[in-house]
Design a protein around this motif. Structure first.
Motif, PDB file in Angstrom:
ATOM      1  N   ALA A  28       1.412   2.918  -3.402  1.00 44.28           N
ATOM      2  CA  ALA A  28       0.278   3.601  -4.050  1.00 44.28           C
ATOM      3  C   ALA A  28       0.064   3.127  -5.490  1.00 44.28           C
ATOM      4  O   ALA A  28      -0.335   3.908  -6.355  1.00 44.28           O
ATOM      5  CB  ALA A  28       0.465   5.119  -4.010  1.00 44.28           C
TER       6      ALA A  28
ATOM      7  N   ARG B 137     -10.483   3.456   1.046  1.00 47.46           N
ATOM      8  CA  ARG B 137      -9.790   4.177   2.112  1.00 47.46           C
ATOM      9  C   ARG B 137      -9.789   3.283   3.354  1.00 47.46           C
ATOM     10  O   ARG B 137     -10.846   2.940   3.869  1.00 47.46           O
ATOM     11  CB  ARG B 137     -10.504   5.497   2.402  1.00 47.46           C
ATOM     12  CG  ARG B 137      -9.664   6.491   3.193  1.00 47.46           C
ATOM     13  CD  ARG B 137     -10.406   7.798   3.372  1.00 47.46           C
ATOM     14  NE  ARG B 137     -10.561   8.522   2.127  1.00 47.46           N
ATOM     15  CZ  ARG B 137      -9.653   9.336   1.614  1.00 47.46           C
ATOM     16  NH1 ARG B 137      -8.498   9.512   2.238  1.00 47.46           N
ATOM     17  NH2 ARG B 137      -9.882   9.968   0.483  1.00 47.46           N
TER      18      ARG B 137
ATOM     19  N   GLU C  42      -4.990   9.902   5.014  1.00 49.82           N
ATOM     20  CA  GLU C  42      -3.763  10.008   4.239  1.00 49.82           C
ATOM     21  C   GLU C  42      -3.616   8.916   3.185  1.00 49.82           C
ATOM     22  O   GLU C  42      -3.036   9.160   2.128  1.00 49.82           O
ATOM     23  CB  GLU C  42      -2.538   9.942   5.169  1.00 49.82           C
ATOM     24  CG  GLU C  42      -2.483  11.040   6.225  1.00 49.82           C
ATOM     25  CD  GLU C  42      -3.314  10.687   7.452  1.00 49.82           C
ATOM     26  OE1 GLU C  42      -3.594   9.481   7.650  1.00 49.82           O
ATOM     27  OE2 GLU C  42      -3.682  11.618   8.190  1.00 49.82           O
ATOM     28  N   ARG C  43      -4.140   7.731   3.437  1.00 54.02           N
ATOM     29  CA  ARG C  43      -3.851   6.603   2.575  1.00 54.02           C
ATOM     30  C   ARG C  43      -5.096   6.164   1.799  1.00 54.02           C
ATOM     31  O   ARG C  43      -6.195   6.109   2.353  1.00 54.02           O
ATOM     32  CB  ARG C  43      -3.329   5.419   3.386  1.00 54.02           C
ATOM     33  CG  ARG C  43      -2.010   5.705   4.093  1.00 54.02           C
ATOM     34  CD  ARG C  43      -1.445   4.439   4.685  1.00 54.02           C
ATOM     35  NE  ARG C  43      -0.207   4.686   5.421  1.00 54.02           N
ATOM     36  CZ  ARG C  43       0.986   4.767   4.875  1.00 54.02           C
ATOM     37  NH1 ARG C  43       1.107   4.649   3.564  1.00 54.02           N
ATOM     38  NH2 ARG C  43       2.064   4.981   5.601  1.00 54.02           N
ATOM     39  N   THR C  44      -4.899   5.848   0.536  1.00 51.64           N
ATOM     40  CA  THR C  44      -5.938   5.239  -0.276  1.00 51.64           C
ATOM     41  C   THR C  44      -5.290   4.158  -1.139  1.00 51.64           C
ATOM     42  O   THR C  44      -4.085   4.179  -1.377  1.00 51.64           O
ATOM     43  CB  THR C  44      -6.636   6.254  -1.203  1.00 51.64           C
ATOM     44  OG1 THR C  44      -5.665   6.844  -2.074  1.00 51.64           O
ATOM     45  CG2 THR C  44      -7.355   7.336  -0.399  1.00 51.64           C
TER      46      THR C  44
ATOM     47  N   SER D 207      -8.732   6.456   7.473  1.00 51.57           N
ATOM     48  CA  SER D 207      -7.490   7.135   7.152  1.00 51.57           C
ATOM     49  C   SER D 207      -7.748   8.339   6.253  1.00 51.57           C
ATOM     50  O   SER D 207      -8.492   8.248   5.281  1.00 51.57           O
ATOM     51  CB  SER D 207      -6.519   6.179   6.454  1.00 51.57           C
ATOM     52  OG  SER D 207      -5.358   6.867   6.035  1.00 51.57           O
TER      53      SER D 207
ATOM     54  N   HIS E 104       0.821  -1.222   0.000  1.00 57.32           N
ATOM     55  CA  HIS E 104       0.000   0.000   0.000  1.00 57.32           C
ATOM     56  C   HIS E 104       0.851   1.267   0.000  1.00 57.32           C
ATOM     57  O   HIS E 104       0.445   2.305  -0.552  1.00 57.32           O
ATOM     58  CB  HIS E 104      -0.960   0.005   1.195  1.00 57.32           C
ATOM     59  CG  HIS E 104      -0.283   0.156   2.532  1.00 57.32           C
ATOM     60  ND1 HIS E 104       0.067   1.376   3.056  1.00 57.32           N
ATOM     61  CD2 HIS E 104       0.076  -0.765   3.441  1.00 57.32           C
ATOM     62  CE1 HIS E 104       0.632   1.189   4.233  1.00 57.32           C
ATOM     63  NE2 HIS E 104       0.653  -0.091   4.491  1.00 57.32           N
ATOM     64  N   ALA E 105       2.033   1.213   0.572  1.00 58.80           N
ATOM     65  CA  ALA E 105       2.879   2.414   0.614  1.00 58.80           C
ATOM     66  C   ALA E 105       3.347   2.838  -0.774  1.00 58.80           C
ATOM     67  O   ALA E 105       3.707   3.997  -0.979  1.00 58.80           O
ATOM     68  CB  ALA E 105       4.078   2.177   1.525  1.00 58.80           C
TER      69      ALA E 105
END
Length: 254
Positions: free
Chosen positions: A57, A93, A230-232, A228, A54-55
């Motif tokens: 993206a 998300r 910040e993360r998608t 979250s 996931h980091a």
């Protein structure tokens, strides 16, 4: 292929055979240079792939080679480039789970499906439930309780008789697991902006664990859950296999 694709596959025989075929037919780009991940397996493996990468993206295009494939497209080895190019993205998300344990440690984890609390012994869990700082249930006696995303609402949440949530509704499902008291409370649908806090009452006599998807923390005393900001992650679906349509259709399965 026009896209730089990295393949990932579960350890099943079928998935490994498909992985070998795909690499031979299309080649493969190292993960650090890839533009899209093609995941071969079932929904469980899709969750593993999302957590592992996931980091980065990167969008993920899944093909079903497992027992459950709600988050996957149909497996067909032909015309992969065209299918990926035509795929419709669905943005997910995840939930952020912050846990405090009896030992005083703090743990943070992400959940793309759900955060669930479960009793660790034969003793029922006693849980105080608060939303945005306001106590809503002073004491819930149950086997557990979970908070689910729309994408995860057809998984553990549905098995616990929770509601199916269409994507894009910006809501979460809070669903008790075998509730004993209050007897008539069957859960709630919450705005996605809600911060949920669970406090474990009598955690030494009635120990409880918390799990974000498959990551478990035992002997907890407090858990906060929030969506979250910040993360998608982006899942890619064939136009004829749209996740929103699948969630809608699931509500009419008997």
């Amino acid at each position: 292929m026009n896209q730089r694709v990295h393949f990932a596959a579960s350890k099943t025989e079928d998935a490994q055979a498909a992985l070998a075929l795909m690499r031979e037919r299309y080649g493969e780009t190292p993960i650090d240079e890839a533009e899209v991940i093609v995941a071969l397996g079932g929904d469980g493996f899709m969750l593993q792939t999302l957590h592992r990468h996931h980091a980065r993206a990167l969008p993920v295009y899944g093909m079903k080679l497992g027992s459950v494939g709600f988050l996957m497209n149909q497996y067909r080895p032909d015309e992969l480039a065209d299918r990926v190019a035509r795929a419709v993205p669905t943005m997910l998300r995840p939930l952020v789970m912050d846990v405090q344990t009896e030992s005083g440690s703090s743990v943070t984890a992400l959940a793309f499906n759900e955060v669930s609390l479960l009793r660790q012994t034969k003793q029922a869990a006693h849980v105080r439930v608060s939303l945005n700082g306001a106590t809503k249930l002073e004491e819930l006696v149950c086997d557990g309780i979970l908070v689910s995303t729309p994408a995860g609402s057809t998984a553990y949440n549905l098995s616990a008789h929770g509601p199916i949530l269409p994507l894009g509704t910006n809501v979460l499902a809070m669903t008790p697991i075998s509730p004993f008291r209050p007897r008539r409370w069957r859960g709630a649908i919450l705005p996605a902006t809600t911060e949920v806090k669970f406090e474990i009452l009598d955690p030494y006599k009635r120990p409880v664990s918390a799990t974000a998807d498959s990551y478990e923390v035992r002997d907890i005393v407090e858990v906060t859950v929030r969506e979250s900001c910040e993360r998608t992650v982006s899942l890619l679906f064939d136009p004829e296999h749209n996740l929103e349509d699948r969630i809608l259709n699931e509500q009419f399965e008997i």
